[in-house]
Every structure is written in structure tokens, then in C-alpha cells.
Enzyme design. Structure first.
Site, PDB file in Angstrom:
ATOM      1  N   CYS A  72       0.818  -1.216   0.000  1.00 60.30           N
ATOM      2  CA  CYS A  72       0.000   0.000   0.000  1.00 60.30           C
ATOM      3  C   CYS A  72       0.851   1.265   0.000  1.00 60.30           C
ATOM      4  O   CYS A  72       0.327   2.361  -0.193  1.00 60.30           O
ATOM      5  CB  CYS A  72      -0.926   0.009   1.204  1.00 60.30           C
ATOM      6  N   HIS A 122      -2.920   6.834   3.552  1.00 58.28           N
ATOM      7  CA  HIS A 122      -3.444   5.593   2.981  1.00 58.28           C
ATOM      8  C   HIS A 122      -4.732   5.241   3.725  1.00 58.28           C
ATOM      9  O   HIS A 122      -4.797   5.296   4.948  1.00 58.28           O
ATOM     10  CB  HIS A 122      -2.396   4.493   3.150  1.00 58.28           C
ATOM     11  N   ASN A 166     -10.063  -0.309   1.574  1.00 61.13           N
ATOM     12  CA  ASN A 166      -8.625  -0.223   1.343  1.00 61.13           C
ATOM     13  C   ASN A 166      -8.313  -0.676  -0.091  1.00 61.13           C
ATOM     14  O   ASN A 166      -8.431  -1.851  -0.409  1.00 61.13           O
ATOM     15  CB  ASN A 166      -7.914  -1.122   2.364  1.00 61.13           C
TER      16      ASN A 166
HETATM   17  N1  ACO Z   1     -17.220  -8.966  11.445  1.00 61.89           N
HETATM   18  C1  ACO Z   1     -17.509  -9.272  12.718  1.00 61.89           C
HETATM   19  N2  ACO Z   1     -16.574  -9.693  13.596  1.00 61.89           N
HETATM   20  C2  ACO Z   1     -15.310  -9.780  13.157  1.00 61.89           C
HETATM   21  C3  ACO Z   1     -14.934  -9.486  11.832  1.00 61.89           C
HETATM   22  C4  ACO Z   1     -15.947  -9.064  10.960  1.00 61.89           C
HETATM   23  N3  ACO Z   1     -15.718  -8.739   9.678  1.00 61.89           N
HETATM   24  N4  ACO Z   1     -13.626  -9.678  11.697  1.00 61.89           N
HETATM   25  C5  ACO Z   1     -13.161 -10.076  12.886  1.00 61.89           C
HETATM   26  N5  ACO Z   1     -14.188 -10.162  13.781  1.00 61.89           N
HETATM   27  C6  ACO Z   1     -14.145 -10.538  15.190  1.00 61.89           C
HETATM   28  C7  ACO Z   1     -12.930 -11.383  15.531  1.00 61.89           C
HETATM   29  O1  ACO Z   1     -13.181 -12.754  15.244  1.00 61.89           O
HETATM   30  C8  ACO Z   1     -12.771 -11.116  17.000  1.00 61.89           C
HETATM   31  O2  ACO Z   1     -13.703 -11.924  17.720  1.00 61.89           O
HETATM   32  P1  ACO Z   1     -13.263 -12.617  19.103  1.00 61.89           P
HETATM   33  O3  ACO Z   1     -12.924 -11.473  20.006  1.00 61.89           O
HETATM   34  O4  ACO Z   1     -14.481 -13.373  19.474  1.00 61.89           O
HETATM   35  O5  ACO Z   1     -12.075 -13.463  18.763  1.00 61.89           O
HETATM   36  C9  ACO Z   1     -13.218  -9.666  17.161  1.00 61.89           C
HETATM   37  O6  ACO Z   1     -13.995  -9.358  15.969  1.00 61.89           O
HETATM   38  C10 ACO Z   1     -12.090  -8.680  17.286  1.00 61.89           C
HETATM   39  O7  ACO Z   1     -11.128  -8.972  16.258  1.00 61.89           O
HETATM   40  P2  ACO Z   1      -9.810  -8.126  16.115  1.00 61.89           P
HETATM   41  O8  ACO Z   1      -8.995  -8.708  15.006  1.00 61.89           O
HETATM   42  O9  ACO Z   1      -9.170  -7.959  17.446  1.00 61.89           O
HETATM   43  O10 ACO Z   1     -10.436  -6.724  15.674  1.00 61.89           O
HETATM   44  P3  ACO Z   1      -9.679  -5.354  15.566  1.00 61.89           P
HETATM   45  O11 ACO Z   1     -10.341  -4.364  16.422  1.00 61.89           O
HETATM   46  O12 ACO Z   1      -8.187  -5.502  15.663  1.00 61.89           O
HETATM   47  O13 ACO Z   1     -10.002  -4.938  14.066  1.00 61.89           O
HETATM   48  C11 ACO Z   1      -8.978  -4.943  11.881  1.00 61.89           C
HETATM   49  C12 ACO Z   1      -9.569  -5.793  13.001  1.00 61.89           C
HETATM   50  C13 ACO Z   1     -10.047  -4.011  11.373  1.00 61.89           C
HETATM   51  C14 ACO Z   1      -8.500  -5.865  10.773  1.00 61.89           C
HETATM   52  C15 ACO Z   1      -7.812  -4.113  12.447  1.00 61.89           C
HETATM   53  O14 ACO Z   1      -6.927  -4.954  13.158  1.00 61.89           O
HETATM   54  C16 ACO Z   1      -7.041  -3.430  11.366  1.00 61.89           C
HETATM   55  O15 ACO Z   1      -7.532  -2.548  10.699  1.00 61.89           O
HETATM   56  N6  ACO Z   1      -5.748  -3.759  11.211  1.00 61.89           N
HETATM   57  C17 ACO Z   1      -4.918  -3.123  10.210  1.00 61.89           C
HETATM   58  C18 ACO Z   1      -5.265  -3.662   8.873  1.00 61.89           C
HETATM   59  C19 ACO Z   1      -4.579  -2.855   7.817  1.00 61.89           C
HETATM   60  O16 ACO Z   1      -4.481  -1.663   7.905  1.00 61.89           O
HETATM   61  N7  ACO Z   1      -4.094  -3.504   6.811  1.00 61.89           N
HETATM   62  C20 ACO Z   1      -3.370  -2.771   5.820  1.00 61.89           C
HETATM   63  C21 ACO Z   1      -3.115  -3.627   4.754  1.00 61.89           C
HETATM   64  S1  ACO Z   1      -2.044  -2.781   3.701  1.00 61.89           S
HETATM   65  C22 ACO Z   1      -1.622  -3.693   2.350  1.00 61.89           C
HETATM   66  O17 ACO Z   1      -0.523  -3.607   1.938  1.00 61.89           O
HETATM   67  C23 ACO Z   1      -2.607  -4.630   1.707  1.00 61.89           C
END
Ligand code: ACO
Length: 372
Positions: free
Chosen positions: A113, A252, A282
Site C-alpha cells: 500500500c 493511505h 482499502n
Molecule cells: N465482522 C464481525 N466480527 C469480526 C470481523 C468481521 N468482519 N472480523 C473479525 N471479527 C471478530 C474477531 O473474530 C474477533 O472476535 P473474538 O474477540 O471473538 O475473537 C473480534 O472481531 C475482534 O477482532 P480483532 O482482530 O481484534 O479486531 P480489531 O479491532 O483488531 O479490528 C482490523 C480488526 C479491522 C483488521 C484491524 O486490526 C485493522 O484494521 N488492522 C490493520 C489492517 C490494515 O491496515 N491492513 C493494511 C493492509 S495494507 C496492504 O498492503 C494490503
């Protein structure tokens, strides 16, 4: 020394909208979870006939039209992408053909990204060195092809699209004022794409999904909030500016909470931060140029504004650039009219068709030669 001014910009997003409610019909998720955790309301998905290259070509054409530039005059094309249509030829070569930029050198750049800001820095320095007079810099992605649509932790995050800048040498100060690029390969396994080929054990993340995007969301979140503010500050320092000089921050678009955390680190009020993640999710290397194009369309980016762009992503990588948004072309610089842009477009399509026909004829002649 010439400076690499942004002369034109463009974006393309597919028409096909997928809302959070649409996703909730496929995986166990809901609109409220996605909005509160990420800020995303909907994303665009490439249609059957759309690829990274076709979307990149549309964004590039818009940038060239805005710059009133002839595709045949383009000297360099750099496409930032992790989702080229094929491993080779590069997306940049396909785009070169689609837009009829027959005189351009072309290559892809892979930095997740952060790719667009990497590509912008490379192209700007090529222009500043005098090696090239202009360059098309494109960020284009079709992440929907790499997503596991049964994995709710990743499939809700990504979307498809493309954005482009056309840069041109200009003796007046402007363009790229400062930048900072970085990488930490030791974190590569936190965010991986599909394996290329089968039958070997990759050096990075052997346990990760071989076919789809794999992401350790929490670790990437921590990484992103750590590097974004630091990278932006370094780029601002290198530009000889302070945070007070920044008119707009274009991060980003990966997660609204990450964007807010970065703005807080930089002590920037959210009015100075551009956000469109709710519309597109994203889009990886496309997110920053798409955001710039929309900020300009909405009048949030004005001529002469100083803007900071910051990306982070797979690699792990990060990149920040301080750029002066262009003033209108000076009087007498006007190169063409809308009618001529239309002509360039038609000519580009004709040239591309003629080349393809030529290659087809070569193939047929080769077959006849072999068979006789
Ligand atoms: N819907 C409902 N529940 C969900 C979903 C969903 N889509 N996805 C995960 N959950 C659940 C999980 O199973 C977990 O449940 P549990 O507590 O019973 O185990 C709970 O929600 C919390 O999950 P977390 O992973 O802790 O959620 P978090 O608050 O960290 O948010 C997220 C997850 C949005 C992915 C966040 O970590 C994030 O944005 N991380 C950065 C991602 C990013 O920026 N990536 C860039 C990629 S760049 C590139 O080069 C492609």
C-alpha cells in the site's frame, strides 16, 4: 535542477458497489462492526471485463487529459501494484499499450500500500535528474481477486480502483518537496499474498494462506500507528517545513482509527485530514491517488497547497511524501483542446490496435514458416 510538477491527475473506480449489508449476506459480519472497527461503509469491485491494467489505463487517460498531454509524448510509466493482471508482462506495459504511450519506458513497482508514494518519489527523482522530462505514476489494484471471500477478518477491508498522476519537469520550484521511504522485511509474514507457483516453501510465512491474502490485523494495526506519524514528520523535516505548513494530510485509507491515530500524533485537526475510506475501503496502492483526485474535485486540495501523503503496507513498508499541489498551467502553456485530447485518445487506440495486428501477423507468418 528541474522539479517534477504534477500536471494532471485522474482516478477510476468500478461501478459495482458492495455494501456492508451485501457482505453480511456472505460472511458472519454486520454493518455496525465494520463501520466502528474500520470506517468502511462500502467498496467497489472490478467487473468481469475490468483488471488492474484497464482501470489503471482509465485513470492514466484522465490524468493525461487534465494535463492536456499527448500519450505519445509520455516518457516513463511506473505502476505501483501488487495485483498486476499477470506476473508478466507488467501492468505498466499493458497500460502503455492501452493508452498508446508508444515512446514510454514502463515498469511496475511493488511496495504494498506504500507503492504509490514509492513510485511518486522514484519518478520525481528521475525527472529531477534530467533523465526524463515527464512520467505517468499510477497506483492500481484488484485486491478483490486475492481476497478469501469466506474470511471475514480480511474480506470486509479491501476494494478495487486506480489513480494516476502525470508529472512534468518545470524549472520553477514545486512538485515533490521531501520524502521518506522505509521497509522492515522482518515483518513480512504479518501480511502476505498468494504464493507464485507451487511445490516450494517460501521464505516468508510458510504457514500463511497459499492462495489468498493473509493478515495479522492487530500486528499490522500496531505497526501502522507506529510508523505513519514518524514517516510524515521525517518527510516534512526533509522538505524544510513544519507541521503548521501542511494544508492537507492524505493518508493511505486502510482504517479510520489508524488515520485518526496518525493525525493525533501529528497534532493535526481532522479538518486537515482527507478521508474517503467509507466509500472504497482499502484499495492498497490506489488509495492515495484516488483520495488526491477526490480531494481536488471537492476543492479540499487547492492550487499551491502543501500536502503530505503517507502510506504503509505489505513488506512491511512505509512511505511519506510532501508535495506542492500544482498551480494552473501558465498562459501560453496550453498544449491542446478537448477536441485534440479526443483525437489523441482515438489515435492511441488505433496505434495499439495496429501494433497488436502486427504481432498477430508475425505469429501467423511464423506458423506458416514452421509448417512449410
Ligand atoms: N465482522 C464481525 N466480527 C469480526 C470481523 C468481521 N468482519 N472480523 C473479525 N471479527 C471478530 C474477531 O473474530 C474477533 O472476535 P473474538 O474477540 O471473538 O475473537 C473480534 O472481531 C475482534 O477482532 P480483532 O482482530 O481484534 O479486531 P480489531 O479491532 O483488531 O479490528 C482490523 C480488526 C479491522 C483488521 C484491524 O486490526 C485493522 O484494521 N488492522 C490493520 C489492517 C490494515 O491496515 N491492513 C493494511 C493492509 S495494507 C496492504 O498492503 C494490503
Amino acid at each position: 535542477m528541474p522539479h517534477a510538477h504534477i500536471r494532471g491527475w485522474g482516478k477510476y473506480v468500478p461501478a459495482n458497489v458492495m455494501t456492508n449489508d451485501d457482505l453480511a449476506r456472505i460472511v458472519d459480519t454486520n454493518d455496525e462492526w465494520i463501520r466502528t472497527r474500520t470506517g468502511i461503509a462500502e467498496r467497489r469491485l472490478a467487473g468481469k471485463e475490468e483488471t488492474t491494467a484497464t482501470m489503471g489505463a482509465k485513470a492514466a487517460r484522465e490524468a493525461l487529459t487534465r494535463a492536456q498531454a499527448d500519450p505519445a509524448d509520455v516518457e516513463l510509466i511506473i505502476v505501483a501494484t501488487v495485483t498486476p493482471d499477470r506476473v508478466f508482462p507488467s501492468a505498466s506495459c499493458v497500460i502503455q499499450d492501452l493508452i498508446g504511450a508508444t515512446n514510454a519506458a514502463a515498469f511496475d513497482l511493488s511496495a504494498g500500500c506504500s507503492g504509490f508514494v514509492y513510485a511518486l518519489s522514484v519518478a520525481s527523482k528521475m525527472i529531477e535528474s534530467g533523465a526524463y522530462r515527464n512520467a505517468l505514476v499510477i497506483g492500481a489494484e484488484t485486491l478483490s481477486h486475492l481476497v478469501n471471500w469466506e474470511d471475514r477478518s480480511t474480506c470486509v477491508l479491501f476494494g478495487d480502483g486506480a489513480g494516476a498522476f502525470f508529472l512534468e519537469a518545470d524549472e520553477r520550484p514545486g512538485g515533490l518537496l521531501g520524502f521518506e521511504l522505509g521497509a522492515d522485511g522482518s515483518g513480512g509474514a504479518l501480511l502476505t499474498g498468494p504464493l507464485v507457483g507451487r511445490g516450494y516453501v517460501p521464505a516468508v510465512g510458510p504457514e500463511n494462506s497459499p492462495d489468498y491474502i493473509y493478515m495479522n490485523g492487530r500486528a499490522v494495526y500496531r505497526f501502522a500507528t507506529r510508523v505513519m506519524g514518524v514517516a510524515a514528520k521525517k518527510a516534512i523535516e526533509r522538505a524544510g517545513l513544519t507541521i503548521e505548513d501542511i494544508d492537507l494530510f492524505i493518508p493511505h485509507q486502510a482504517n479510520l482509527r489508524i488515520i485518526e491515530a496518525a493525525a493525533k500524533q501529528l497534532q493535526l485537526p481532522m479538518e486537515k485530514v482527507y478521508v474517503n475510506i467509507h466509500r472504497y475501503g482499502n484499495t492498497s496502492a490506489a488509495s492515495i491517488p484516488v483520495a488526491c483526485a477526490e480531494a481536488a474535485e471537492e476543492g479540499r486540495l487547492k492550487p499551491g497547497d502543501t500536502v503530505v501523503m503517507v502510506g504503509f503496507g505489505a513488506g512491511l513498508t512505509w512511505a511519506a511524501a510532501v508535495v506542492q499541489w500544482p498551480e494552473p498551467l501558465p498562459n501560453g502553456h496550453k498544449r491542446t483542446t478537448t477536441a485534440r485530447s479526443w483525437f489523441y485518445d482515438k489515435r492511441a487506440r488505433f496505434v495499439s490496435m495496429r501494433h497488436r495486428l502486427g504481432h498477430r501477423v508475425d505469429e501467423l507468418l511464423e506458423t506458416v514458416r514452421r509448417d512449410s
